[in-house]
Design a protein around this motif. Structure first.
Motif, PDB file in Angstrom:
ATOM      1  N   SER A  50       0.826  -1.203   0.000  1.00 29.44           N
ATOM      2  CA  SER A  50       0.000   0.000   0.000  1.00 29.44           C
ATOM      3  C   SER A  50       0.867   1.262   0.000  1.00 29.44           C
ATOM      4  O   SER A  50       0.544   2.246  -0.679  1.00 29.44           O
ATOM      5  CB  SER A  50      -0.921  -0.004   1.218  1.00 29.44           C
ATOM      6  OG  SER A  50      -1.693   1.173   1.286  1.00 29.44           O
ATOM      7  N   ALA A  51       1.988   1.240   0.756  1.00 29.57           N
ATOM      8  CA  ALA A  51       2.871   2.406   0.802  1.00 29.57           C
ATOM      9  C   ALA A  51       3.488   2.679  -0.569  1.00 29.57           C
ATOM     10  O   ALA A  51       3.578   3.838  -1.008  1.00 29.57           O
ATOM     11  CB  ALA A  51       3.963   2.196   1.847  1.00 29.57           C
ATOM     12  N   LEU A  52       3.903   1.610  -1.257  1.00 28.07           N
ATOM     13  CA  LEU A  52       4.463   1.787  -2.604  1.00 28.07           C
ATOM     14  C   LEU A  52       3.396   2.277  -3.583  1.00 28.07           C
ATOM     15  O   LEU A  52       3.662   3.098  -4.468  1.00 28.07           O
ATOM     16  CB  LEU A  52       5.072   0.480  -3.087  1.00 28.07           C
ATOM     17  CG  LEU A  52       6.321  -0.004  -2.335  1.00 28.07           C
ATOM     18  CD1 LEU A  52       6.769  -1.360  -2.869  1.00 28.07           C
ATOM     19  CD2 LEU A  52       7.453   1.005  -2.449  1.00 28.07           C
ATOM     20  N   SER A  53       2.175   1.791  -3.416  1.00 30.85           N
ATOM     21  CA  SER A  53       1.084   2.222  -4.291  1.00 30.85           C
ATOM     22  C   SER A  53       0.794   3.707  -4.118  1.00 30.85           C
ATOM     23  O   SER A  53       0.479   4.410  -5.083  1.00 30.85           O
ATOM     24  CB  SER A  53      -0.169   1.399  -4.006  1.00 30.85           C
ATOM     25  OG  SER A  53      -1.254   1.840  -4.787  1.00 30.85           O
ATOM     26  N   SER A  54       0.932   4.213  -2.862  1.00 32.07           N
ATOM     27  CA  SER A  54       0.707   5.639  -2.621  1.00 32.07           C
ATOM     28  C   SER A  54       1.754   6.503  -3.305  1.00 32.07           C
ATOM     29  O   SER A  54       1.544   7.701  -3.532  1.00 32.07           O
ATOM     30  CB  SER A  54       0.699   5.927  -1.116  1.00 32.07           C
ATOM     31  OG  SER A  54       2.000   5.745  -0.573  1.00 32.07           O
ATOM     32  N   MET A  55       2.899   5.900  -3.659  1.00 29.92           N
ATOM     33  CA  MET A  55       3.970   6.604  -4.379  1.00 29.92           C
ATOM     34  C   MET A  55       3.906   6.324  -5.886  1.00 29.92           C
ATOM     35  O   MET A  55       4.858   6.644  -6.607  1.00 29.92           O
ATOM     36  CB  MET A  55       5.328   6.176  -3.828  1.00 29.92           C
ATOM     37  CG  MET A  55       5.523   6.471  -2.345  1.00 29.92           C
ATOM     38  SD  MET A  55       6.960   5.593  -1.657  1.00 29.92           S
ATOM     39  CE  MET A  55       8.256   6.162  -2.748  1.00 29.92           C
ATOM     40  N   ASP A 112      -0.330   5.107   3.835  1.00 31.25           N
ATOM     41  CA  ASP A 112      -0.038   6.217   2.928  1.00 31.25           C
ATOM     42  C   ASP A 112       1.452   6.450   2.744  1.00 31.25           C
ATOM     43  O   ASP A 112       1.866   7.422   2.114  1.00 31.25           O
ATOM     44  CB  ASP A 112      -0.705   7.501   3.423  1.00 31.25           C
ATOM     45  CG  ASP A 112      -0.202   7.920   4.806  1.00 31.25           C
ATOM     46  OD1 ASP A 112       0.617   7.179   5.404  1.00 31.25           O
ATOM     47  OD2 ASP A 112      -0.624   8.989   5.297  1.00 31.25           O
ATOM     48  N   GLY A 113       2.288   5.567   3.328  1.00 29.32           N
ATOM     49  CA  GLY A 113       3.725   5.671   3.153  1.00 29.32           C
ATOM     50  C   GLY A 113       4.452   6.450   4.224  1.00 29.32           C
ATOM     51  O   GLY A 113       5.691   6.527   4.188  1.00 29.32           O
ATOM     52  N   SER A 114       3.745   7.045   5.164  1.00 30.18           N
ATOM     53  CA  SER A 114       4.423   7.761   6.246  1.00 30.18           C
ATOM     54  C   SER A 114       5.011   6.769   7.238  1.00 30.18           C
ATOM     55  O   SER A 114       4.552   5.625   7.353  1.00 30.18           O
ATOM     56  CB  SER A 114       3.448   8.711   6.947  1.00 30.18           C
ATOM     57  OG  SER A 114       2.351   7.988   7.488  1.00 30.18           O
ATOM     58  N   LEU A 115       6.042   7.218   7.959  1.00 31.15           N
ATOM     59  CA  LEU A 115       6.751   6.359   8.896  1.00 31.15           C
ATOM     60  C   LEU A 115       6.286   6.622  10.319  1.00 31.15           C
ATOM     61  O   LEU A 115       6.196   7.780  10.753  1.00 31.15           O
ATOM     62  CB  LEU A 115       8.258   6.583   8.782  1.00 31.15           C
ATOM     63  CG  LEU A 115       8.914   6.032   7.506  1.00 31.15           C
ATOM     64  CD1 LEU A 115      10.361   6.492   7.405  1.00 31.15           C
ATOM     65  CD2 LEU A 115       8.852   4.514   7.495  1.00 31.15           C
ATOM     66  N   VAL A 116       6.022   5.547  11.042  1.00 35.95           N
ATOM     67  CA  VAL A 116       5.548   5.612  12.423  1.00 35.95           C
ATOM     68  C   VAL A 116       6.714   5.254  13.345  1.00 35.95           C
ATOM     69  O   VAL A 116       7.436   4.289  13.082  1.00 35.95           O
ATOM     70  CB  VAL A 116       4.368   4.643  12.639  1.00 35.95           C
ATOM     71  CG1 VAL A 116       3.883   4.691  14.081  1.00 35.95           C
ATOM     72  CG2 VAL A 116       3.244   4.972  11.671  1.00 35.95           C
TER      73      VAL A 116
END
Length: 504
Positions: A50-55, A112-116
């Motif tokens: 999902s994170a890669l898809s958001s990019m 969404d690709g943000s880091l926690v």
């Protein structure tokens, strides 16, 4: 072709290097993770996709295999998201292979690709420094990891920031260490009116890191005294602060990356489970005794704690470490803490009050304090009775010594011990002495030795009790600035070993 990135797997406060291998091969489209991952690691494939898809990065219609090596080391936690994504980006040719291989990364990805931010950034930075690699982590964890000056720490807000950094489009600046959290406690020892003997016991305990047991009626000030003990303790040395912060980092207790020089003060409730006190649970997390490492563990109303919990304290008190055994691993945490125990003299608490005498005395007190085993009590160096404070004393102005004044004497005694034990790194305070070191440095002079021998015979001191009196006497001599342990020092140490009624 196999691309590689690196991360860590935690085993206690140790961070073991893990090589994240990624292979994109022809075959039916699939995304699998192998190498003994737990549920959180297995779910990383969906977060990474999902994170890669958001990019706007689409995964190829091929078989993607992620191997976490060594395969026999359990992998737990969501911090594997970022290294899996970095290895996959390198395999797809989006970031350079050498950049991925020269980095130790950890962090959880949002959809969404943000880091926690994740726990364990400080031990991970130590591991990265040993391997001469850069640490990549969420920006919120960067200030914590940057305390390790031996490695460069890069903090990113999102996976897109990581790609721009490694492709040279927008390099990220190194993270700066967090602030040193100041000790802003408003408590002071001069707030306690009366109780001069108890204050003296606190000073001795603080100077030599001795364990203390207080018995007194409700409202006599036991909790008040214990809460002010940290105000007379010396600040953590840099090495101690790093040790303590690594444990708190694994437990997720570091406050916004700041490291504190104040010693920990842990106050568990008597309903706490064995796993909460000693450590354990699904991920073998540190317990209260490890979170109190280099600090104070205050157990109020200690007879109310579970008998099984109390008995597990015996070995950590002696060894300064606790081993949590699991079927596939043994996790060891350090736990050199100062135990401060408090108890009422009986269940109703009025056994020593002549105005409200306990109707079941002395059986009430024997049953209540009988919950504490002899071997556990034998490990407590100082025992005092805290009498009730008279109402007339409460109206007197506070004119006792301040915490700052007492701390000066405690720090002076600790400086003597630092120089004395400079060649023995395993011994930091008088309470740690044993064997030949104890005999060499804490043996009283002839008069003091003869007196201690008579006391041991008269009251039936155990060998452990005998040696603990020697350690306390050495601390009292340090507070007095004496190179030799003399009879007055031994006599005072013995007086804190015996209660008003009997030796316990």
């Amino acid at each position: 072709m196999v691309s590689r990135a690196y991360t860590v797997a935690f085993e206690g406060v140790e961070a073991h290097q893990v090589e994240v291998q990624c292979a994109v091969t022809p075959g039916l489209p699939a995304f699998s993770i192998v190498g003994l991952p737990d549920k959180a690691v297995s779910e990383a494939r969906d977060r990474v996709r999902s994170a890669l898809s958001s990019m706007a990065i689409a995964l190829p219609s091929k078989r993607i295999t992620i191997n976490l090596s060594p395969a026999d080391l359990p992998k737990e936690g969501s911090h594997f998201d970022l290294p899996i994504a970095v290895a996959l980006l390198a395999a797809l040719g989006i970031i350079p292979d050498d950049a991925a291989e020269g980095t130790v990364s950890l962090g959880e990805l949002s959809l969404d690709g943000s880091l926690v931010p994740v726990t364990g950034a400080l031990p991970a930075a130590m591991s990265a420094a040993e391997d001469d690699r850069t640490l990549l982590c969420p920006r919120a964890s960067g200030s914590e990891a940057a305390w390790v000056a031996a490695t460069q720490v890069i903090g990113a807000n999102s996976l897109a920031d990581v790609v721009r950094h490694y492709t040279g489009q927008s390099p990220l600046p190194p993270s700066e260490p967090g602030e040193v959290n100041p000790d802003t406690s408003p408590l002071d020892l001069c707030d306690v009116k009366g109780q001069e003997r108890a204050k003296r016991a606190l000073e001795i305990a603080a100077a030599g890191r001795h364990h203390l047991f207080m018995i007194g009626a409700p409202g006599s000030g036991k909790s008040m005294l214990a809460a002010r003990l940290p105000t007379i303790l010396p600040p953590l040395s840099p090495a101690e602060a790093l040790e303590t912060s690594m444990i708190h980092s694994v437990a997720g207790l570091l406050d916004q990356g700041g490291i504190s020089r104040a010693r920990p003060f842990r106050e568990p409730h008597h309903t706490a489970s064995m796993a909460a006190i000693v450590g354990g649970g699904r991920r073998a997390t540190p317990g209260e005794i490890s979170l109190a490492h280099n600090g104070v563990l205050f157990m109020d109303e200690i007879p109310e704690f579970s008998r099984a919990v109390l008995e597990t304290l015996r070995q950590p008190i002696e060894t300064g470490k606790v081993m949590i055994a699991r079927a596939n691993a043994h996790v060891t945490y350090p736990c050199k803490f100062m135990l401060i125990a408090a108890a009422n003299p009986c269940r109703c608490g009025q056994m020593y009050d002549p105005n409200r005498a306990c109707s079941r005395a002395p059986i009430c007190g024997e049953d209540y304090l009988g919950r504490l085993s002899g071997p556990l009590l034998d490990r407590l160096d100082l025992r005092i009775e805290v009498p009730p404070v008279q109402f007339s004393d409460l109206d007197l102005p506070a004119n006792g010594e301040t915490s700052a004044t007492v701390r000066e004497r405690v720090v002076a005694a600790r400086i003597l011990q630092d120089s004395r034990f400079a060649s023995t790194p395993d011994i930091r305070a008088n309470a740690d002495m044993s064997g030949a070191v104890l005999e060499e440095l804490a043996t009283p002079d002839a008069e003091g030795r003869a007196f201690l021998g008579k006391v041991a015979e008269r009251f039936g001191l155990t060998a452990r009790g005998y040696h603990r009196v020697m350690r306390v006497a050495r601390t009292i001599a340090d507070l007095a600035g004496s190179d030799t342990v003399r009879k007055p020092h031994v006599a005072e140490a013995v007086s804190f070993r015996l209660t008003a009624s009997k030796e316990v």
